[in-house]
Design a protein around this motif. Structure first.
Motif, PDB file in Angstrom:
ATOM      1  N   ASN A 185    -142.311 -91.914 -13.120  1.00 49.31           N
ATOM      2  CA  ASN A 185    -142.921 -92.951 -13.940  1.00 49.31           C
ATOM      3  C   ASN A 185    -141.863 -93.953 -14.416  1.00 49.31           C
ATOM      4  O   ASN A 185    -140.669 -93.801 -14.144  1.00 49.31           O
ATOM      5  CB  ASN A 185    -143.674 -92.341 -15.132  1.00 49.31           C
ATOM      6  CG  ASN A 185    -142.774 -91.495 -16.020  1.00 49.31           C
ATOM      7  OD1 ASN A 185    -141.612 -91.841 -16.271  1.00 49.31           O
ATOM      8  ND2 ASN A 185    -143.295 -90.376 -16.506  1.00 49.31           N
ATOM      9  N   ALA A 186    -142.311 -94.970 -15.140  1.00 50.90           N
ATOM     10  CA  ALA A 186    -141.412 -96.054 -15.544  1.00 50.90           C
ATOM     11  C   ALA A 186    -140.302 -95.562 -16.470  1.00 50.90           C
ATOM     12  O   ALA A 186    -139.150 -95.997 -16.356  1.00 50.90           O
ATOM     13  CB  ALA A 186    -142.220 -97.159 -16.231  1.00 50.90           C
ATOM     14  N   GLU A 187    -140.622 -94.664 -17.399  1.00 49.50           N
ATOM     15  CA  GLU A 187    -139.606 -94.159 -18.319  1.00 49.50           C
ATOM     16  C   GLU A 187    -138.542 -93.360 -17.571  1.00 49.50           C
ATOM     17  O   GLU A 187    -137.338 -93.500 -17.842  1.00 49.50           O
ATOM     18  CB  GLU A 187    -140.271 -93.286 -19.386  1.00 49.50           C
ATOM     19  CG  GLU A 187    -141.175 -94.060 -20.330  1.00 49.50           C
ATOM     20  CD  GLU A 187    -141.813 -93.159 -21.367  1.00 49.50           C
ATOM     21  OE1 GLU A 187    -141.519 -91.949 -21.349  1.00 49.50           O
ATOM     22  OE2 GLU A 187    -142.605 -93.667 -22.183  1.00 49.50           O
ATOM     23  N   GLU A 188    -138.973 -92.525 -16.650  1.00 49.07           N
ATOM     24  CA  GLU A 188    -138.011 -91.746 -15.866  1.00 49.07           C
ATOM     25  C   GLU A 188    -137.166 -92.649 -14.985  1.00 49.07           C
ATOM     26  O   GLU A 188    -135.956 -92.426 -14.828  1.00 49.07           O
ATOM     27  CB  GLU A 188    -138.757 -90.716 -15.020  1.00 49.07           C
ATOM     28  CG  GLU A 188    -139.433 -89.632 -15.841  1.00 49.07           C
ATOM     29  CD  GLU A 188    -140.443 -88.830 -15.046  1.00 49.07           C
ATOM     30  OE1 GLU A 188    -140.726 -87.679 -15.411  1.00 49.07           O
ATOM     31  OE2 GLU A 188    -140.977 -89.368 -14.040  1.00 49.07           O
ATOM     32  N   LEU A 189    -137.785 -93.669 -14.431  1.00 52.78           N
ATOM     33  CA  LEU A 189    -137.079 -94.589 -13.548  1.00 52.78           C
ATOM     34  C   LEU A 189    -135.928 -95.271 -14.275  1.00 52.78           C
ATOM     35  O   LEU A 189    -134.853 -95.489 -13.700  1.00 52.78           O
ATOM     36  CB  LEU A 189    -138.054 -95.636 -13.003  1.00 52.78           C
ATOM     37  CG  LEU A 189    -137.517 -96.582 -11.922  1.00 52.78           C
ATOM     38  CD1 LEU A 189    -137.189 -95.810 -10.657  1.00 52.78           C
ATOM     39  CD2 LEU A 189    -138.533 -97.684 -11.630  1.00 52.78           C
ATOM     40  N   ALA A 190    -136.131 -95.605 -15.555  1.00 53.25           N
ATOM     41  CA  ALA A 190    -135.096 -96.291 -16.323  1.00 53.25           C
ATOM     42  C   ALA A 190    -133.884 -95.403 -16.574  1.00 53.25           C
ATOM     43  O   ALA A 190    -132.766 -95.896 -16.738  1.00 53.25           O
ATOM     44  CB  ALA A 190    -135.675 -96.770 -17.654  1.00 53.25           C
ATOM     45  N   ASP A 191    -134.086 -94.078 -16.602  1.00 50.56           N
ATOM     46  CA  ASP A 191    -132.999 -93.158 -16.920  1.00 50.56           C
ATOM     47  C   ASP A 191    -132.323 -92.560 -15.685  1.00 50.56           C
ATOM     48  O   ASP A 191    -131.260 -91.951 -15.806  1.00 50.56           O
ATOM     49  CB  ASP A 191    -133.526 -92.013 -17.793  1.00 50.56           C
ATOM     50  CG  ASP A 191    -134.025 -92.510 -19.146  1.00 50.56           C
ATOM     51  OD1 ASP A 191    -133.510 -93.536 -19.608  1.00 50.56           O
ATOM     52  OD2 ASP A 191    -134.929 -91.877 -19.719  1.00 50.56           O
ATOM     53  N   LEU A 192    -132.924 -92.721 -14.514  1.00 50.93           N
ATOM     54  CA  LEU A 192    -132.397 -92.079 -13.319  1.00 50.93           C
ATOM     55  C   LEU A 192    -131.242 -92.865 -12.716  1.00 50.93           C
ATOM     56  O   LEU A 192    -131.129 -94.085 -12.895  1.00 50.93           O
ATOM     57  CB  LEU A 192    -133.504 -91.915 -12.275  1.00 50.93           C
ATOM     58  CG  LEU A 192    -134.617 -90.931 -12.610  1.00 50.93           C
ATOM     59  CD1 LEU A 192    -135.695 -90.966 -11.535  1.00 50.93           C
ATOM     60  CD2 LEU A 192    -134.070 -89.519 -12.742  1.00 50.93           C
ATOM     61  N   ASP A 193    -130.392 -92.164 -11.996  1.00 56.18           N
ATOM     62  CA  ASP A 193    -129.307 -92.804 -11.261  1.00 56.18           C
ATOM     63  C   ASP A 193    -129.896 -93.656 -10.133  1.00 56.18           C
ATOM     64  O   ASP A 193    -130.648 -93.158  -9.289  1.00 56.18           O
ATOM     65  CB  ASP A 193    -128.374 -91.737 -10.691  1.00 56.18           C
ATOM     66  CG  ASP A 193    -127.185 -92.338  -9.980  1.00 56.18           C
ATOM     67  OD1 ASP A 193    -127.334 -92.711  -8.804  1.00 56.18           O
ATOM     68  OD2 ASP A 193    -126.113 -92.431 -10.592  1.00 56.18           O
TER      69      ASP A 193
END
Length: 630
Positions: A185-193
């Motif tokens: 999701n968008a929140e996970e995408l922002a935190d992923l490498d």
């Protein structure tokens, strides 16, 4: 007669005018040609590298190569999480001239219903990194693939990709242990490498999949491809292969897990089994379960609503998050606390008239046997689960010493190594009540805690951990789910220091728990009949609501969800413990009659020498299709 013109032609003037105009035209041509040549020189000489790079980028494209996710096995090599080939539909919005028109065309080609079309559009507009493909659909069928292939010329930026998709062979019984992967999701995408997750559409959401995401995911690769003007790949120019994720071997025995789940028989509850010497979690079943495969490609609204609104809470992992009063299962630890703090001796007896009263108070705290057990010592108090004895002991200990000692067994803490989302439960104390409730601690509350009621809450995993420590005579092993990661063995450090007590005290308490199963007055003696090994156990019956002082509990007058919880903890064999078990069944009634039979079947299946015993036991339970009884 017309008058003749008095002006004559001036040839010199006309020639001069023509010459001036010709020079002006020539000069204009020269200036324009010079500007063109200058521009050409500027582009070809001074901007050569810039435009060469731009041209190359239009022709050559770098594409990410997602890694293959690691597999998950049980302790015997049975595959419990695998990857299956599938076809996904993706789109790169930056390569599409009119995104809305392209989406309308795709919806028409695939003949999607309105609800799916809405989700389809949401995924297309979900924020992505530039030039990264957005996943529109998974598991395309042959008909859909054929339609997309025929219309490919109309769909620039749209691709059908062959990828591996997560699949769980035993989704119901393993759903809470393994968890599941789902769309990023968008929140996970922002935190992923950005580099490692290029081209990856799925990520671990719960359970082992979440806990070991970095291990299972692997490392992304890339490839250089040559494309045509429409962005279609013509050929591959270079490649860096991705590094696949590491496989994980769990401590879970899939057959024992199946048996535990079947024994619960769709009742709300949990069974946790641990190998005391190693801390291996052999089974961790929570019932009811759910189909984890529904979440992989994106669960539908109706399916999720059904799970969310189910009163039995199938998404709730009772084994690690269910918090229950541990009830009388704590009485062996209470006995050890009394011995450790020198407030009681094994030989000391009390007289039980059926109740206990605090000094200078009139309120009676009743024993579960209303007429009492008469004279009881520590051994008999554990065997018959006498409440009055432990009311007395709890009052003499006080909440401070009681709470401190129980923390040594892991109550009130998450002592697991790699169990994602495990709750710490609640071990109440004087300070806790002052901070959380702004109230002082009352002596009567200590009595409730002394029999595992009141504010004290524990998870089935904590109960199994504590009885494992008791089985080990105080030696701490950390409960864990991963046995091997790749070729490396997982050896977690001890979660807490060993509990150093007199060896005779351990023997006394363990023998008393043995007589719970086989003694003449043992509360679970019917369940223990015919055992081929010596088993130590302790039953518990946890109240769901508080009764008035002289009110009697009558299950027939209450709705089912107000019935007592049934609990049982055990380990076996006593002399050389190979398995420790905790069973909790919500609203089932007495622990000895409802939870103890399940604990025996789990230990029987594990300790039987026949390698096929677990498979046969699981098959028998499935065929029987009814609740286990003493």
């Amino acid at each position: 007669m017309r008058k003749p013109r008095d002006t004559l032609k001036n040839p010199e003037q006309e020639v001069r005018l023509f010459r001036n105009r010709s020079l002006l035209a020539a000069l204009l041509v020269i200036l324009m040609s010079g500007a063109l040549v200058a521009r050409l020189v500027y582009l070809q000489v001074f901007q050569h590298e810039v435009y060469t790079t731009r041209s190359e980028n239009n022709r050559v494209r770098v594409e990410p190569l997602p890694p293959t996710r690691g597999l998950i096995y049980d302790r015997n090599g049975r595959l419990v999480a695998e990857n299956r080939p599938t076809y996904n539909l993706t789109i790169v919005p930056e390569r599409v001239d009119d995104l809305d028109a392209t989406l309308d065309l795709l919806v028409d080609i695939l003949d999607l219903p309105a609800k799916e079309a809405s989700v389809f559009r949401e995924r297309a507009y979900q924020r992505q990194r530039p030039y990264q493909p957005a996943l529109l659909m998974s598991e395309l069928n042959e008909k859909q693939i054929a339609r997309l292939a025929v219309n490919r010329y109309r769909l620039p930026g749209v691709e059908v990709e062959a990828q591996l998709l997560r699949y769980y062979p035993d989704p119901l019984i393993m759903s809470h242990v393994i968890g599941y992967v789902g769309r990023i999701n968008a929140e996970e995408l922002a935190d992923l490498d950005r580099g490692e997750y290029s081209g990856t559409h799925f990520i671990g959401k719960t359970g082992v999949e979440k806990q070991y995401e970095s291990v299972l995911h692997g490392k992304a690769g890339l490839r250089q491809v040559e494309t045509n003007a429409r962005g279609r790949v013509l050929k591959e120019l270079g490649r860096t292969d991705p590094a696949p994720g590491k496989d994980i071997t769990l401590t879970i025995d899939e057959r024992l897990q199946q048996l535990a789940y079947d024994l619960l028989d769709d009742r709300r509850g949990a069974i946790v089994a641990i190998q005391p010497k190693t801390g291996d979690i052999l089974a961790m079943a929570s019932s009811p379960g759910f189909d984890s495969n529904l979440f992989v490609t994106g669960i539908s609204y109706d399916d999720y609503k059904g799970l969310r609104d189910d009163h039995d809470l199938p998404l709730y992992n009772r084994a690690i998050r269910g918090q229950y009063p541990p009830a009388s299962t704590v009485k062996p630890y209470m006995a050890l606390a009394g011995l450790y703090n020198h407030v009681i001796t094994p030989e000391k007896t009390i007289y039980d008239p059926g109740y206990y009263k605090l000094p200078d108070h009139d309120r009676r705290y009743h024993n579960w046997l209303r007429w009492g057990h008469g004279r009881v010592d520590m051994h008999r108090a554990i065997e018959v689960s006498n409440d009055t004895y432990f009311f007395t002991l709890a009052h003499e200990l006080g909440i401070d010493r009681l709470s401190d000692f129980m923390h040594r067994f892991g109550f009130g803490e998450d002592t697991s190594y790699d169990v994602y989302g495990a709750s710490s439960g609640l071990m109440p104390s004087r300070e806790w009540k002052r901070e959380r409730r702004g109230q002082v601690w009352f002596p009567g509350e200590t009595l409730s805690v002394g029999i595992g009621q009141g504010y004290w809450l524990a998870t089935p995993l904590q109960m199994a951990t504590a009885v494992s420590v008791l089985a080990n005579r105080g030696h701490w092993v950390t409960p864990h789910l991963a046995k091997r990661i790749g070729d490396e063995t997982v050896d977690p450090p001890p979660a807490k220091e060993d509990i150093e007590l007199d060896d005779g005290w351990w023997t006394l308490v363990r023998n008393a728990m043995g007589d719970v199963m086989s003694g003449s007055e043992g509360t679970a003696r019917r369940v223990g009949a015919g055992l081929e090994y010596r088993m130590a156990g302790k039953s518990g019956t946890a109240q769901v609501f508080t009764l008035d002082n002289d009110e009697r509990y009558n299950a027939d007058e209450l709705e089912e969800r107000l019935h007592d919880h049934a609990l049982f903890t055990a380990f076996a064999p006593i002399d050389d413990p190979q398995i420790a078990v905790a069973v909790v069944i919500e609203n089932a009634g007495g622990g000895s009659s409802h939870a103890a039979p399940l604990a025996r079947e789990i230990t029987d299946a594990w300790l039987l020498p026949d390698d096929d015993a677990l498979d046969e036991a699981a098959a028998e339970i499935r065929q029987r299709g009814s609740h286990a009884t003493p």
